[in-house]
Design a protein around this motif. Sequence first.
Motif, mmCIF file in Angstrom:
data_model
loop_
_atom_site.group_PDB
_atom_site.id
_atom_site.type_symbol
_atom_site.label_atom_id
_atom_site.label_comp_id
_atom_site.label_asym_id
_atom_site.label_seq_id
_atom_site.Cartn_x
_atom_site.Cartn_y
_atom_site.Cartn_z
ATOM 1 N N ILE A 160 0.853 -1.181 0.000
ATOM 2 C CA ILE A 160 0.000 0.000 0.000
ATOM 3 C C ILE A 160 0.893 1.237 0.000
ATOM 4 O O ILE A 160 1.826 1.334 0.792
ATOM 5 N N GLY A 161 0.634 2.131 -0.929
ATOM 6 C CA GLY A 161 1.408 3.365 -1.019
ATOM 7 C C GLY A 161 0.501 4.545 -0.755
ATOM 8 O O GLY A 161 -0.209 5.003 -1.667
ATOM 9 N N PHE A 162 0.505 5.050 0.458
ATOM 10 C CA PHE A 162 -0.359 6.175 0.800
ATOM 11 C C PHE A 162 0.163 7.444 0.129
ATOM 12 O O PHE A 162 1.334 7.791 0.221
ATOM 13 N N GLY A 163 -0.742 8.127 -0.556
ATOM 14 C CA GLY A 163 -0.369 9.359 -1.244
ATOM 15 C C GLY A 163 0.383 9.133 -2.543
ATOM 16 O O GLY A 163 0.851 10.094 -3.156
ATOM 17 N N LEU A 164 0.476 7.895 -2.996
ATOM 18 C CA LEU A 164 1.223 7.586 -4.226
ATOM 19 C C LEU A 164 0.302 7.256 -5.395
ATOM 20 O O LEU A 164 0.727 6.720 -6.410
ATOM 21 N N GLY A 165 -0.976 7.595 -5.259
ATOM 22 C CA GLY A 165 -1.938 7.263 -6.305
ATOM 23 C C GLY A 165 -1.602 7.871 -7.655
ATOM 24 O O GLY A 165 -1.954 7.310 -8.702
ATOM 25 N N ASP A 166 -0.895 9.013 -7.652
ATOM 26 C CA ASP A 166 -0.557 9.670 -8.914
ATOM 27 C C ASP A 166 0.427 8.850 -9.745
ATOM 28 O O ASP A 166 0.579 9.086 -10.957
ATOM 29 N N LEU A 167 1.098 7.875 -9.140
ATOM 30 C CA LEU A 167 2.068 7.056 -9.869
ATOM 31 C C LEU A 167 1.407 5.934 -10.674
ATOM 32 O O LEU A 167 2.062 5.275 -11.474
#
Length: 776
Positions: free
Chosen positions: A513-520
Amino acid sequence: MLQSKTKWNFSEVQTETPGWDLNNVSPLIKELLIQRGINSSEEAKAFLKPDLSNLHNPENFSDITKATERVHRAIANQEKILIFGDYDADGVSSTTVMLKALKELGADCEFYIPNRFTEGYGPNETAFKEAYQNGYSLIITVDNGISAVHEAAVAKQLGIDLIITDHHEPQEELPAAFAIIHPKCSQDYGFSELAGVGVAFKFAQHLLGYFPEQLLDLVAIGTIADLVPLRDENRILAYFGLKALSSTTRPGLIALKKVCNLNEEVSEEDVGFLIGPRINAVGRLQDADLAVQLLLTEDPFEAEQIADTVQSINQERQKIVSNIVKEADQMVADKDAQGVIVVAKEGWNQGVLGIVASNLVRKYDRPAIVLTELPDTGEVKGSARSIPAFDLFTSCMKIRDVFTHFGGHAQAAGMTLPVENLTRLQDELNSIIHAELSEEDFSQETEISRTIAIPEINEELVNEVKQLAPFGMANPKPVFHINHLPADIRQIGTRKNHLKLQFRDAQRALEGIGFGLGDLYHHISPKTKLSVVGELGINEWNGIRKAQIIIRDMRIDERQVFDHRGKKRFDITPYVHNKKTHLSVYENLPIDNSFLPEKVESITYDSDLSMLQKVNSIYLYELPTDLQTLKDILRRTQPMNVHACFQLRDSIYMKAFPSREDFKWLYAFTAKRKQIDLQRELPMIMDAKGWTKDRVLFMSNVFSDLEFVKINNGIMELNSKPAKRDLAESELYQKYLKHAEIEKLLYYSTYDELKQWIMTCITDGVKPREEATYGL
């Protein structure tokens, strides 16, 4: 290719571990201990099993015996004692610790915390004079005072004895106080990195004559919230302090834990992200007295009321921070951040400027100074935060005359200066930072413990790593590296701002899970290996527990091909990075290119390709008329990311290509009729053969191209003596075939086929395998 947001530093792999006498300690934990500078069995045992008996003797502090005797004399003589605290979590907990200890000894004491907005940080002359008028003859500072040279002189003049307990960096001149209890001013004390509350606690221990375990819950708050290194004595205090905080009977802390939704074991993250910020919020927006009252109260009902008020203050603080961050961010964007960021504006709340500065540092990888303008005094006042490579305290001390007031640490500082000195401040610090740092130094860094395989990651491993807690400064949570092909990638969250990955191998699956990494999400092409770094944890859902990796950063080291074929008006803005070069390719430049970000340059297939240079990303908007031209563009630009954005309005490849029999029929029909009026007789031919208009006209034009017929004003007439020629000799015929081939290769191919062809062109390797083409 996807560049990581931070610079990755891999720890050296330990091929040989010391012959430690440690039972039930895995090779991984040994390796992590070595990375923390632990090189013996004794050190390892002390680290893994913190022991209160390993704390240093407070008697080793310089002046502590003298200070203790003075306090006991004050108590015996019924003198009034004032505890002079600070408005942050460390200062509030320090104040509470000292008050609890003195009250237990029967002292006549009160506390005073200066107002951040009207008095600022640390002792001040007005407060000392007011204390004198109120009959105080002894002042004890906690978490402040080491730079109060003038105020110490004022206290002496007034006949007040001043005992300073502090941990901040001593400056060139020390105050002429009655006593100074400071680990960095005590050569015989074995540890110099105590928090303010740690120093206050050791003084309290010396005053009480026994070890006050009942105060450890307070010590944990200040120690963890103030981000001091969690090693040696701090590790022991934090370890046992968290245990005390988890089972505390202090009404104020019970109420505070309730508003933080903390019911079970309290971790260092709970203190750092939930408890500490709420205590800090009080002093950021108003007098910090309320926070001290919360920690002092013995009344559960009053504690709940105060905790609710603190919660409301924290929510207000969050809104204020959000608004200032937006304004400051716009200022920085307008300036194009270089060197040290300095922003100032009238009306900004002084109490939250450190948080704003931290936000700017994270976004721009630059030290940031955020100040509020005070028109009444002609000054600016605020906070600064730095990057690891730049010692803010040392650098600012080189230009000390710029400031009216200054103090802090290597990574954080507070300051006041005349507004006319702002330009000089920026220029001087820029000169220092550019002289000391390279461009690489401005990148944030991620320290990686080791690369790990998916089969190694399980709940048992996660529990092993927990042996190293509490984590914090100088004892970071281990970060692991995984390089694997993701089986599934999804954006999650109401704003799609988080990233969820799943990795699989033959033995097990691992979620990330990558919090705040949705833009990638859009920057990851299919069937591409990802390198991710992050911390291991446990995800529990419906009673099922699974190990997972909490992703901090990711990168892709190979070239990528992105397939946007057929997507109309595809928005490339999310892919365009200001620090990278971008190129879009057209057959004809669009009249309206407003959909292209300013950073993207555009060329056509007819442009002078000899001028092309390497680019990070290339966007192919239209199909070429010649594959070789596209090959040359890819070879010359060597893009790390290729975006196929091809559009087709009228496909040739998808139309049925006329067969040799079709050509024969039309030729025979024309020979029989000698001439055909295409405008009049075209519908009849179309109905007879089931052909389209385009098909008939194409075959007619091929005949004309081969000089089999002449076409004038829509009349097709057979040449009397046509030369014998093959259909393939027609340029129109070949152009049609070539265009169909290009469509098939670049538009209708599978993703794998397209990627293979593009990669071959870029690497300029073996000539791509020829595609099968239509023919008669």
